[in-house]
Scaffold this motif. Structure first.
Motif, PDB file in Angstrom:
ATOM      1  N   TRP A   1       0.822  -1.224   0.000  1.00 12.41           N
ATOM      2  CA  TRP A   1       0.000   0.000   0.000  1.00 12.41           C
ATOM      3  C   TRP A   1       0.852   1.269   0.000  1.00 12.41           C
ATOM      4  O   TRP A   1       0.318   2.380  -0.065  1.00 12.41           O
ATOM      5  CB  TRP A   1      -0.928   0.028   1.220  1.00 12.41           C
ATOM      6  N   THR A   2       2.177   1.115   0.070  1.00  7.43           N
ATOM      7  CA  THR A   2       3.065   2.275   0.184  1.00  7.43           C
ATOM      8  C   THR A   2       2.912   3.243  -0.985  1.00  7.43           C
ATOM      9  O   THR A   2       2.862   4.469  -0.793  1.00  7.43           O
ATOM     10  CB  THR A   2       4.527   1.816   0.301  1.00  7.43           C
ATOM     11  N   ASP A   3       2.837   2.735  -2.203  1.00  4.09           N
ATOM     12  CA  ASP A   3       2.741   3.625  -3.365  1.00  4.09           C
ATOM     13  C   ASP A   3       1.469   4.465  -3.328  1.00  4.09           C
ATOM     14  O   ASP A   3       1.489   5.648  -3.689  1.00  4.09           O
ATOM     15  CB  ASP A   3       2.804   2.814  -4.658  1.00  4.09           C
ATOM     16  N   ALA A   4       0.363   3.876  -2.879  1.00 10.46           N
ATOM     17  CA  ALA A   4      -0.888   4.626  -2.791  1.00 10.46           C
ATOM     18  C   ALA A   4      -0.776   5.732  -1.742  1.00 10.46           C
ATOM     19  O   ALA A   4      -1.246   6.857  -1.950  1.00 10.46           O
ATOM     20  CB  ALA A   4      -2.047   3.692  -2.462  1.00 10.46           C
ATOM     21  N   VAL A   5      -0.135   5.431  -0.600  1.00  9.36           N
ATOM     22  CA  VAL A   5       0.042   6.446   0.450  1.00  9.36           C
ATOM     23  C   VAL A   5       0.944   7.567  -0.058  1.00  9.36           C
ATOM     24  O   VAL A   5       0.692   8.754   0.188  1.00  9.36           O
ATOM     25  CB  VAL A   5       0.616   5.801   1.726  1.00  9.36           C
ATOM     26  N   TRP A   6       1.988   7.208  -0.785  1.00  5.30           N
ATOM     27  CA  TRP A   6       2.872   8.209  -1.388  1.00  5.30           C
ATOM     28  C   TRP A   6       2.103   9.119  -2.337  1.00  5.30           C
ATOM     29  O   TRP A   6       2.288  10.333  -2.355  1.00  5.30           O
ATOM     30  CB  TRP A   6       4.018   7.487  -2.084  1.00  5.30           C
ATOM     31  N   HIS A   7       1.202   8.545  -3.105  1.00  6.57           N
ATOM     32  CA  HIS A   7       0.418   9.345  -4.042  1.00  6.57           C
ATOM     33  C   HIS A   7      -0.565  10.266  -3.310  1.00  6.57           C
ATOM     34  O   HIS A   7      -0.846  11.375  -3.784  1.00  6.57           O
ATOM     35  CB  HIS A   7      -0.331   8.441  -5.016  1.00  6.57           C
ATOM     36  N   LEU A   8      -1.084   9.833  -2.178  1.00  4.95           N
ATOM     37  CA  LEU A   8      -1.947  10.706  -1.375  1.00  4.95           C
ATOM     38  C   LEU A   8      -1.148  11.898  -0.841  1.00  4.95           C
ATOM     39  O   LEU A   8      -1.641  13.029  -0.820  1.00  4.95           O
ATOM     40  CB  LEU A   8      -2.564   9.921  -0.212  1.00  4.95           C
ATOM     41  N   ALA A   9       0.090  11.630  -0.407  1.00  2.17           N
ATOM     42  CA  ALA A   9       0.955  12.728   0.032  1.00  2.17           C
ATOM     43  C   ALA A   9       1.250  13.665  -1.132  1.00  2.17           C
ATOM     44  O   ALA A   9       1.293  14.894  -0.964  1.00  2.17           O
ATOM     45  CB  ALA A   9       2.255  12.169   0.610  1.00  2.17           C
ATOM     46  N   LEU A  10       1.415  13.099  -2.322  1.00  2.77           N
ATOM     47  CA  LEU A  10       1.676  13.912  -3.510  1.00  2.77           C
ATOM     48  C   LEU A  10       0.470  14.782  -3.868  1.00  2.77           C
ATOM     49  O   LEU A  10       0.630  15.914  -4.338  1.00  2.77           O
ATOM     50  CB  LEU A  10       2.041  12.995  -4.676  1.00  2.77           C
ATOM     51  N   ALA A  11      -0.738  14.265  -3.621  1.00  7.01           N
ATOM     52  CA  ALA A  11      -1.938  15.067  -3.873  1.00  7.01           C
ATOM     53  C   ALA A  11      -1.998  16.262  -2.916  1.00  7.01           C
ATOM     54  O   ALA A  11      -2.389  17.370  -3.308  1.00  7.01           O
ATOM     55  CB  ALA A  11      -3.186  14.203  -3.715  1.00  7.01           C
ATOM     56  N   THR A  12      -1.586  16.039  -1.661  1.00  6.30           N
ATOM     57  CA  THR A  12      -1.523  17.148  -0.705  1.00  6.30           C
ATOM     58  C   THR A  12      -0.480  18.166  -1.144  1.00  6.30           C
ATOM     59  O   THR A  12      -0.695  19.384  -1.075  1.00  6.30           O
ATOM     60  CB  THR A  12      -1.179  16.610   0.696  1.00  6.30           C
ATOM     61  N   TYR A  13       0.645  17.666  -1.589  1.00  4.82           N
ATOM     62  CA  TYR A  13       1.707  18.527  -2.126  1.00  4.82           C
ATOM     63  C   TYR A  13       1.189  19.345  -3.314  1.00  4.82           C
ATOM     64  O   TYR A  13       1.457  20.545  -3.427  1.00  4.82           O
ATOM     65  CB  TYR A  13       2.876  17.649  -2.545  1.00  4.82           C
ATOM     66  N   ALA A  14       0.408  18.690  -4.189  1.00  5.26           N
ATOM     67  CA  ALA A  14      -0.149  19.377  -5.352  1.00  5.26           C
ATOM     68  C   ALA A  14      -1.054  20.531  -4.941  1.00  5.26           C
ATOM     69  O   ALA A  14      -1.074  21.588  -5.588  1.00  5.26           O
ATOM     70  CB  ALA A  14      -0.918  18.387  -6.230  1.00  5.26           C
ATOM     71  N   TYR A  15      -1.797  20.336  -3.867  1.00  2.00           N
ATOM     72  CA  TYR A  15      -2.690  21.401  -3.374  1.00  2.00           C
ATOM     73  C   TYR A  15      -1.878  22.650  -3.024  1.00  2.00           C
ATOM     74  O   TYR A  15      -2.178  23.759  -3.480  1.00  2.00           O
ATOM     75  CB  TYR A  15      -3.459  20.901  -2.151  1.00  2.00           C
ATOM     76  N   PHE A  16      -0.842  22.474  -2.216  1.00  3.60           N
ATOM     77  CA  PHE A  16      -0.066  23.636  -1.751  1.00  3.60           C
ATOM     78  C   PHE A  16       0.766  24.247  -2.880  1.00  3.60           C
ATOM     79  O   PHE A  16       0.900  25.478  -2.958  1.00  3.60           O
ATOM     80  CB  PHE A  16       0.824  23.227  -0.572  1.00  3.60           C
ATOM     81  N   ILE A  17       1.314  23.405  -3.759  1.00  4.53           N
ATOM     82  CA  ILE A  17       2.105  23.928  -4.874  1.00  4.53           C
ATOM     83  C   ILE A  17       1.228  24.743  -5.819  1.00  4.53           C
ATOM     84  O   ILE A  17       1.621  25.820  -6.294  1.00  4.53           O
ATOM     85  CB  ILE A  17       2.791  22.770  -5.626  1.00  4.53           C
ATOM     86  N   THR A  18       0.030  24.245  -6.100  1.00  5.81           N
ATOM     87  CA  THR A  18      -0.859  24.988  -7.004  1.00  5.81           C
ATOM     88  C   THR A  18      -1.303  26.298  -6.368  1.00  5.81           C
ATOM     89  O   THR A  18      -1.389  27.330  -7.048  1.00  5.81           O
ATOM     90  CB  THR A  18      -2.074  24.130  -7.386  1.00  5.81           C
ATOM     91  N   GLU A  19      -1.574  26.286  -5.066  1.00  9.01           N
ATOM     92  CA  GLU A  19      -1.905  27.527  -4.364  1.00  9.01           C
ATOM     93  C   GLU A  19      -0.756  28.532  -4.481  1.00  9.01           C
ATOM     94  O   GLU A  19      -0.969  29.726  -4.709  1.00  9.01           O
ATOM     95  CB  GLU A  19      -2.199  27.235  -2.890  1.00  9.01           C
TER      96      GLU A  19
END
Length: 242
Positions: A210-228
């Protein structure tokens, strides 16, 4: 047949000791979780969750009434969406290839990493709007891709070294939010924390299949702040989009 009472405990089981990577976790064509009953499901979920970063970035762009038409595509906000979109093809191929074959598929692994460094190059421009900073990211990305494809055998075959290079380029990309701002960017530290958490999860592999899925969830959070951060930069440099 196996135990019928797998339940939640079975679903969450990594099948190997926590905080311990298999020796072939980053070998080209390796199979770090071979034989795990949820390997296929874990990889399919990983493939699905890689869509979250670009979806998050696109939602933030839409909420800010930014446009991706014409030259605005090369401005910060739209550039962030493009950067996260570039990750998707290689990652999908990588995880679905793993699900189908039961092990990592070398061309798909290299396509995945190439997509990440190309994304980081575009992201460097989106976050900085600085040609020299972005050119350095592009040069490092080209060198990494060339090393993967046709470098000396000692480098081309070293998955760990090349994956570390990819991670360094991604972190370099993020520094733009700290360097190219006249005022403190309130989204820079949360972005760094999200990326740091995700990279730590990727490196330590505490969740097994499940590690890759958790990494992608962290990346989605990163995407939120980077886009802001990119929306705020676009608002300041070009007006609108805020």
């Amino acid at each position: 047949m196996g135990d019928k009472n797998v339940g939640l405990q079975g679903l969450l089981s990594t099948g190997e000791p926590a905080l311990l990577r298999s020796p072939d976790m980053c070998q080209w064509g390796g199979s770090p979780h071979k034989g795990h009953p949820h390997l296929v499901l874990g990889q399919v979920i990983a493939a699905a969750t890689i869509l979250l970063p670009v979806a998050t970035s696109l939602a933030m762009l839409s909420a800010a009434t930014c446009s991706m038409e014409g030259l605005e595509l090369w401005q910060p906000a739209a550039g962030a969406v493009v950067a996260f979109a570039l990750i998707v093809p290689g990652s999908l191929a990588n995880h679905l290839g793993h699900a189908i074959c039961g092990h990592w598929v070398i061309p798909c692994q290299k396509m995945d990493r190439a997509g990440v460094v190309i994304s980081a190059s575009v992201g460097s421009w989106a976050l900085s709007q600085n040609a020299e900073f972005s050119a350095l990211a592009a040069l490092a990305s080209c060198a990494t891709v060339l090393a993967m494809l046709c470098g000396p055998a000692a480098i081309k075959n070293d998955c760990n070294l090349l994956t570390i290079c990819v991670g360094v380029i991604v972190m370099y990309n993020l520094t733009a939010a700290f360097i190219f701002r006249s005022d403190w960017d309130p989204f820079a530290l949360p972005a760094a924390a999200s990326l740091g958490f995700g990279l730590a999860v990727f490196a330590i592999d505490p969740f097994g299949v499940w590690t890759d899925a958790v990494w992608h969830l962290a990346l989605a959070t990163y995407a939120y702040f980077i886009t802001e951060s990119c929306v705020a930069l676009q608002c300041k440099l070009y007006g609108g989009c805020c």
